[in-house]
Design an enzyme around this catalytic site. Structure first.
Site, PDB file in Angstrom:
ATOM      1  N   GLY A 244       0.769  -1.247   0.000  1.00  0.00           N
ATOM      2  CA  GLY A 244       0.000   0.000   0.000  1.00  0.00           C
ATOM      3  C   GLY A 244       0.793   1.286   0.000  1.00  0.00           C
ATOM      4  N   GLU A 278       3.797  -6.946   1.633  1.00  0.00           N
ATOM      5  CA  GLU A 278       3.190  -7.291   0.342  1.00  0.00           C
ATOM      6  C   GLU A 278       3.184  -6.100  -0.619  1.00  0.00           C
ATOM      7  OE1 GLU A 278      -0.260 -10.211   2.333  1.00  0.00           O
ATOM      8  OE2 GLU A 278      -0.764  -8.156   1.779  1.00  0.00           O
ATOM      9  N   PRO A 279       4.355  -5.566  -0.951  1.00  0.00           N
ATOM     10  CA  PRO A 279       4.354  -4.398  -1.842  1.00  0.00           C
ATOM     11  C   PRO A 279       4.002  -4.773  -3.273  1.00  0.00           C
ATOM     12  CG  PRO A 279       6.601  -5.126  -1.463  1.00  0.00           C
ATOM     13  CD  PRO A 279       5.724  -5.997  -0.600  1.00  0.00           C
ATOM     14  N   GLY A 280       3.251  -3.922  -3.935  1.00  0.00           N
ATOM     15  CA  GLY A 280       2.928  -4.117  -5.348  1.00  0.00           C
ATOM     16  C   GLY A 280       3.361  -2.899  -6.141  1.00  0.00           C
ATOM     17  N   ARG A 281       2.585  -1.818  -5.961  1.00  0.00           N
ATOM     18  CA  ARG A 281       2.797  -0.595  -6.733  1.00  0.00           C
ATOM     19  C   ARG A 281       4.228  -0.047  -6.627  1.00  0.00           C
ATOM     20  NH1 ARG A 281      -1.521   2.745  -7.916  1.00  0.00           N
ATOM     21  NH2 ARG A 281      -2.671   1.723  -6.251  1.00  0.00           N
ATOM     22  N   ARG A 317      -6.730   3.192 -15.137  1.00  0.00           N
ATOM     23  CA  ARG A 317      -6.587   3.985 -13.908  1.00  0.00           C
ATOM     24  C   ARG A 317      -7.120   5.414 -14.009  1.00  0.00           C
ATOM     25  NH1 ARG A 317      -2.591   5.214 -11.615  1.00  0.00           N
ATOM     26  NH2 ARG A 317      -3.314   4.858  -9.495  1.00  0.00           N
ATOM     27  N   TYR A 321     -10.025   5.740 -11.322  1.00  0.00           N
ATOM     28  CA  TYR A 321      -9.648   6.427 -10.076  1.00  0.00           C
ATOM     29  C   TYR A 321      -9.372   7.906 -10.289  1.00  0.00           C
ATOM     30  CZ  TYR A 321      -8.112   1.573  -9.028  1.00  0.00           C
ATOM     31  OH  TYR A 321      -8.014   0.216  -8.872  1.00  0.00           O
ATOM     32  N   CYS A 354     -15.613   4.107 -27.434  1.00  0.00           N
ATOM     33  CA  CYS A 354     -16.869   4.850 -27.460  1.00  0.00           C
ATOM     34  C   CYS A 354     -17.394   5.109 -26.059  1.00  0.00           C
ATOM     35  CB  CYS A 354     -17.891   4.073 -28.272  1.00  0.00           C
ATOM     36  SG  CYS A 354     -17.300   3.759 -29.921  1.00  0.00           S
ATOM     37  N   GLU A 355     -16.677   5.909 -25.290  1.00  0.00           N
ATOM     38  CA  GLU A 355     -17.102   6.319 -23.956  1.00  0.00           C
ATOM     39  C   GLU A 355     -16.437   7.665 -23.706  1.00  0.00           C
ATOM     40  OE1 GLU A 355     -18.306   4.217 -21.124  1.00  0.00           O
ATOM     41  OE2 GLU A 355     -18.188   2.244 -22.063  1.00  0.00           O
TER      42      GLU A 355
HETATM   43  C1  LIG Z   1      -3.440  -5.063  -3.593  1.00  0.00           C
HETATM   44  C2  LIG Z   1      -2.870  -5.623  -2.358  1.00  0.00           C
HETATM   45  C3  LIG Z   1      -1.535  -5.394  -2.012  1.00  0.00           C
HETATM   46  C4  LIG Z   1      -0.611  -4.514  -2.806  1.00  0.00           C
HETATM   47  O1  LIG Z   1      -0.955  -3.174  -2.728  1.00  0.00           O
HETATM   48  P1  LIG Z   1      -0.012  -2.021  -3.359  1.00  0.00           P
HETATM   49  O2  LIG Z   1      -0.747  -0.781  -3.074  1.00  0.00           O
HETATM   50  O3  LIG Z   1       0.106  -2.316  -4.810  1.00  0.00           O
HETATM   51  O4  LIG Z   1       1.297  -2.102  -2.667  1.00  0.00           O
HETATM   52  C5  LIG Z   1      -1.043  -6.010  -0.876  1.00  0.00           C
HETATM   53  N1  LIG Z   1      -1.837  -6.793  -0.100  1.00  0.00           N
HETATM   54  C6  LIG Z   1      -3.129  -7.028  -0.394  1.00  0.00           C
HETATM   55  C7  LIG Z   1      -3.936  -7.893   0.482  1.00  0.00           C
HETATM   56  C8  LIG Z   1      -3.696  -6.450  -1.522  1.00  0.00           C
HETATM   57  O5  LIG Z   1      -4.982  -6.670  -1.798  1.00  0.00           O
END
Ligand SMILES: *Cc1c(COP(=O)(O)O)cnc(C)c1O
Length: 425
Positions: A244, A278-281, A317, A321, A354-355
């Site tokens: 997050g 749990e990093p993603g972004r 996105r 958002y 078409c939006e």
């Molecule tokens: C989406 C998600 C993440 C990753 O979030 P980022 O904002 O991309 O770091 C981690 N844990 C859980 C449970 C998620 O649903």
């Protein structure tokens, strides 16, 4: 150190010219920088390694939903990443690149029986359970397989992450997690769940967070639960702080992963527990761009439109958002900055769908481009391709991974026949 830079007014990804790449692969194409991905992952890994004395045990689980391309999963696996998954499809992908199931945690509010069975058979590290009913079903499924399901309860600490409402997950009105008091009660009912082993606790309160306060507040809440359970004789082995952390899309100044983890570690160092995150972004967001071509320009009474060949189905996105992505020209003007400034106009960059919601950027200052000029939508590596669809029967775009002066196509552009796979007239 930036891996998307201009050299002689031409934009490069590492040492690959994006113009040359577009010529070979076509557009639209997502382009990822391996050096950036590596640097971002190591930012997490290195802090944890350097704080071994405080926190000897740790695992950085890349959140697969941010970008699930096999080439990216494989790269991260080779760097030592674990994975946070939210479906059996994501587990399938992780296993395809040789990921170790013992480094996989399974999140999500709606795991099906089929998904539980698949993940139990593969012996994943942990299920992040989000409701009592899920726990009851998981217990039954595990019993049938004569297995013990390793479980962490996802706590909803009711803390405002101060982000976009669609990506806020830790408030009591959100569908995610279990309130602290109920979670405490569930851990103490472990004797009712003979095929469950409670091994962890987790939370994930939102995405694109720009301040550490809500994260640290939730970490403190989880710590309290762990200490409370310890007093009651229940020993939790790992704490998972979720993901997050935000990234700069334009002028934001989020804390770095280093600052984030250092603060988290100082909250937790006396706890003697394994730390998961749990990093993603933060890993992929700024490691990828969307390369697109100008089709037409169009002036109406009130607006200047640039119509490009990518659209909301390729990158949703902005539409979903109201997200801001910088847009850069691949070939920068060779005018002096003063002349350049005068040529700048305010434009909306839109796709062919078409939006009216189909836009990539609004009210941007850009030197008026010509048809076939190339543009780049920046910071598109996370929740870009992974959220893309075939809406308007548009084949999904190609993906390329750059390393140094080389690149490989890590996903072929879809062909027309891919659009109808499995369909019958
Ligand atoms: C989406 C998600 C993440 C990753 O979030 P980022 O904002 O991309 O770091 C981690 N844990 C859980 C449970 C998620 O649903």
């Amino acid at each position: 150190m930036h891996y998307f830079t201009y050299k002689n007014n031409h934009l490069f990804c590492e040492d690959v010219s994006l113009e040359a790449l577009a010529q070979k692969v076509g557009t639209p194409t997502y382009v990822y920088s391996q050096a950036t991905l590596t640097r971002h992952f190591k930012a997490y890994q290195d802090v944890l390694k350097n704080h071994r004395h405080d926190m000897p045990n740790h695992l950085v689980c890349f959140s697969v939903k941010a970008n699930s391309n096999l080439a990216i999963l494989k790269l991260l696996k080779n760097l030592g990443a674990g994975f946070d998954i939210v479906s059996q499809g994501e587990l399938y992908r992780v296993l395809k690149v040789g990921g170790n199931p013992k480094h996989v945690v399974f999140s999500g509010v709606g795991k099906t029986q089929e998904e539980m069975t698949y993940a139990l058979k593969k012996n994943i590290l942990c299920f992040n359970v989000e409701s009592e009913q899920e726990l009851i079903l998981l217990n039954q499924v595990a019993k049938k397989l004569k297995k013990k399901a390793p479980v962490s309860i996802r706590v909803n600490p009711d803390i405002d992450p101060k982000t976009h409402p669609y990506i806020s997950t830790g408030l009591k009105e959100n569908k995610f997690g279990i309130p602290i008091q109920e979670a405490l009660a569930l851990y103490q009912r472990s004797s009712e769940f003979s095929s469950i082993q409670f091994i962890g606790i987790d939370c994930h309160i939102g995405s694109q967070m720009l301040s550490l306060d809500p994260i640290l507040e939730s970490v403190r809440e989880l710590k309290k639960v762990i200490l409370d359970l310890k007093q009651k004789g229940i020993h939790i082995q790992h704490l998972n702080i979720g993901g997050g952390l935000g990234i700069p899309y334009s002028k934001e100044t989020p804390p770095s992963p280093q600052e984030y983890l250092k603060d988290v570690l100082s909250e937790l160092k006396d706890l003697k527990i394994k730390l998961l995150c749990e990093p993603g972004r933060t890993i992929v967001g700024n490691a990828g761009i969307l390369l697109t071509k100008v089709l037409y320009t169009k002036k109406t009474a009130s607006k200047n439109f640039i119509i490009v060949d990518s659209a909301m189905n390729d990158l949703i996105r902005p539409t979903l958002y109201d997200a801001h992505h910088e847009v850069w020209p691949v070939q920068r003007s060779i005018d002096t900055p003063r002349v350049e400034q005068r040529r700048m106009t305010s434009v909306d960059i839109v796709g062919p769908i078409c939006e009216s919601g189909d836009f990539l950027a609004k009210d941007r200052k850009l030197a008026q481009p010509q048809p076939s000029d190339l543009l780049v939508v920046m910071s598109a590596g996370a929740y870009g391709f992974s959220m893309s669809s075939n809406y308007n029967s548009r084949p999904r775009v190609a993906e390329a991974l750059v390393s140094g002066n080389k690149f490989k196509i890590c996903r072929k552009r879809e062909a027309l026949k891919d659009l109808i796979r499995g369909e019958k007239p």
